[in-house]
Design a protein around this motif. Structure first.
Motif, PDB file in Angstrom:
ATOM      1  N   GLY A  17       0.808  -1.215   0.000  1.00 18.66           N
ATOM      2  CA  GLY A  17       0.000   0.000   0.000  1.00 18.66           C
ATOM      3  C   GLY A  17       0.837   1.259   0.000  1.00 18.66           C
ATOM      4  N   LEU A  18       2.047   1.173   0.503  1.00 21.02           N
ATOM      5  CA  LEU A  18       2.959   2.315   0.555  1.00 21.02           C
ATOM      6  C   LEU A  18       3.847   2.405  -0.686  1.00 21.02           C
ATOM      7  N   ALA A  19       3.743   1.424  -1.560  1.00 21.42           N
ATOM      8  CA  ALA A  19       4.696   1.269  -2.655  1.00 21.42           C
ATOM      9  C   ALA A  19       4.428   2.173  -3.859  1.00 21.42           C
ATOM     10  N   HIS A  20       4.056   3.400  -3.608  1.00 24.24           N
ATOM     11  CA  HIS A  20       3.909   4.368  -4.695  1.00 24.24           C
ATOM     12  C   HIS A  20       4.343   5.733  -4.178  1.00 24.24           C
ATOM     13  N   PRO A  21       5.203   6.426  -4.912  1.00 24.31           N
ATOM     14  CA  PRO A  21       5.718   7.711  -4.424  1.00 24.31           C
ATOM     15  C   PRO A  21       4.622   8.738  -4.141  1.00 24.31           C
ATOM     16  N   VAL A  58      -6.802   3.605  -1.926  1.00 25.49           N
ATOM     17  CA  VAL A  58      -5.826   2.580  -1.521  1.00 25.49           C
ATOM     18  C   VAL A  58      -5.384   2.821  -0.080  1.00 25.49           C
ATOM     19  N   LEU A  59      -5.055   4.069   0.239  1.00 22.70           N
ATOM     20  CA  LEU A  59      -4.605   4.389   1.598  1.00 22.70           C
ATOM     21  C   LEU A  59      -5.694   4.129   2.628  1.00 22.70           C
ATOM     22  N   ARG A  60      -6.947   4.418   2.288  1.00 27.08           N
ATOM     23  CA  ARG A  60      -8.067   4.100   3.198  1.00 27.08           C
ATOM     24  C   ARG A  60      -8.197   2.591   3.363  1.00 27.08           C
ATOM     25  N   GLY A  61      -8.050   1.877   2.265  1.00 31.96           N
ATOM     26  CA  GLY A  61      -8.168   0.418   2.299  1.00 31.96           C
ATOM     27  C   GLY A  61      -7.138  -0.240   3.203  1.00 31.96           C
ATOM     28  N   TYR A  62      -5.972   0.362   3.302  1.00 35.30           N
ATOM     29  CA  TYR A  62      -4.920  -0.169   4.172  1.00 35.30           C
ATOM     30  C   TYR A  62      -5.003   0.404   5.582  1.00 35.30           C
ATOM     31  N   GLY A  63      -6.030   1.227   5.836  1.00 29.85           N
ATOM     32  CA  GLY A  63      -6.231   1.779   7.168  1.00 29.85           C
ATOM     33  C   GLY A  63      -5.235   2.851   7.555  1.00 29.85           C
ATOM     34  N   LEU A  64      -4.631   3.506   6.559  1.00 25.08           N
ATOM     35  CA  LEU A  64      -3.617   4.515   6.834  1.00 25.08           C
ATOM     36  C   LEU A  64      -4.197   5.914   6.957  1.00 25.08           C
ATOM     37  N   VAL A  65      -5.327   6.165   6.306  1.00 26.00           N
ATOM     38  CA  VAL A  65      -5.990   7.469   6.379  1.00 26.00           C
ATOM     39  C   VAL A  65      -7.481   7.262   6.629  1.00 26.00           C
ATOM     40  N   VAL A  66      -8.087   8.310   7.149  1.00 27.52           N
ATOM     41  CA  VAL A  66      -9.548   8.331   7.311  1.00 27.52           C
ATOM     42  C   VAL A  66     -10.055   9.637   6.712  1.00 27.52           C
ATOM     43  N   SER A  67     -11.308   9.618   6.290  1.00 27.71           N
ATOM     44  CA  SER A  67     -11.892  10.806   5.681  1.00 27.71           C
ATOM     45  C   SER A  67     -13.077  11.282   6.504  1.00 27.71           C
ATOM     46  N   GLU A  68     -13.329  12.586   6.385  1.00 32.54           N
ATOM     47  CA  GLU A  68     -14.481  13.199   7.053  1.00 32.54           C
ATOM     48  C   GLU A  68     -15.116  14.171   6.077  1.00 32.54           C
ATOM     49  N   ARG A  69     -16.434  14.103   5.962  1.00 35.10           N
ATOM     50  CA  ARG A  69     -17.161  15.007   5.077  1.00 35.10           C
ATOM     51  C   ARG A  69     -17.771  16.118   5.911  1.00 35.10           C
ATOM     52  N   SER A  70     -17.639  17.347   5.407  1.00 35.37           N
ATOM     53  CA  SER A  70     -18.254  18.505   6.031  1.00 35.37           C
ATOM     54  C   SER A  70     -18.909  19.304   4.907  1.00 35.37           C
ATOM     55  N   GLY A  71     -20.201  19.151   4.768  1.00 41.52           N
ATOM     56  CA  GLY A  71     -20.894  19.773   3.652  1.00 41.52           C
ATOM     57  C   GLY A  71     -20.441  19.145   2.354  1.00 41.52           C
TER      58      GLY A  71
END
Length: 109
Positions: A17-21, A58-71
């Motif tokens: 999951g980290l294997a892309h610059p 991809v990063l979300r799938g590996y649990g490395l980032v999370v997203s939040e929606r505001s409007g």
């Protein structure tokens, strides 16, 4: 990857999951700030929205980032502070490897 897999396989999967610059760049940008909007990430990476979206997925799938929606805005942040620690450890390791290669090249010359 199933949780019953050996730890070395789980780690290898994480590194895939980290294997892309560009994914590393996104993580580094997120490590610099509490959160960044998609617009901010687009500006800092120069990526097209569709490409950034793929990398964030991809990063979300590996649990490395999370997203939040505001409007209508979506922000991303690191899922855990240890992600920033992993990036910092990689930076130190790479600096040491590069320094050592430089020393070896000087000795060989």
């Amino acid at each position: 990857m199933p949780h019953s897999a050996p730890l070395n396989e789980i780690k290898a999967d994480l590194f895939k999951g980290l294997a892309h610059p560009l994914r590393i760049r996104v993580l580094e940008l997120l490590a610099e700030a509490d959160a960044r909007t998609v617009a901010d990430l687009l500006e800092h990476t120069g990526l097209e929205a569709s490409h950034l979206s793929q990398h964030l997925r991809v990063l979300r799938g590996y649990g490395l980032v999370v997203s939040e929606r505001s409007g209508s805005s979506v922000s991303y942040r690191l899922a855990h502070p240890s992600v920033a620690g992993l990036l910092a450890a990689a930076r130190v390791l790479l600096r040491d490897v590069i320094d050592e290669r430089g020393r070896l090249a000087e000795v060989s010359a």
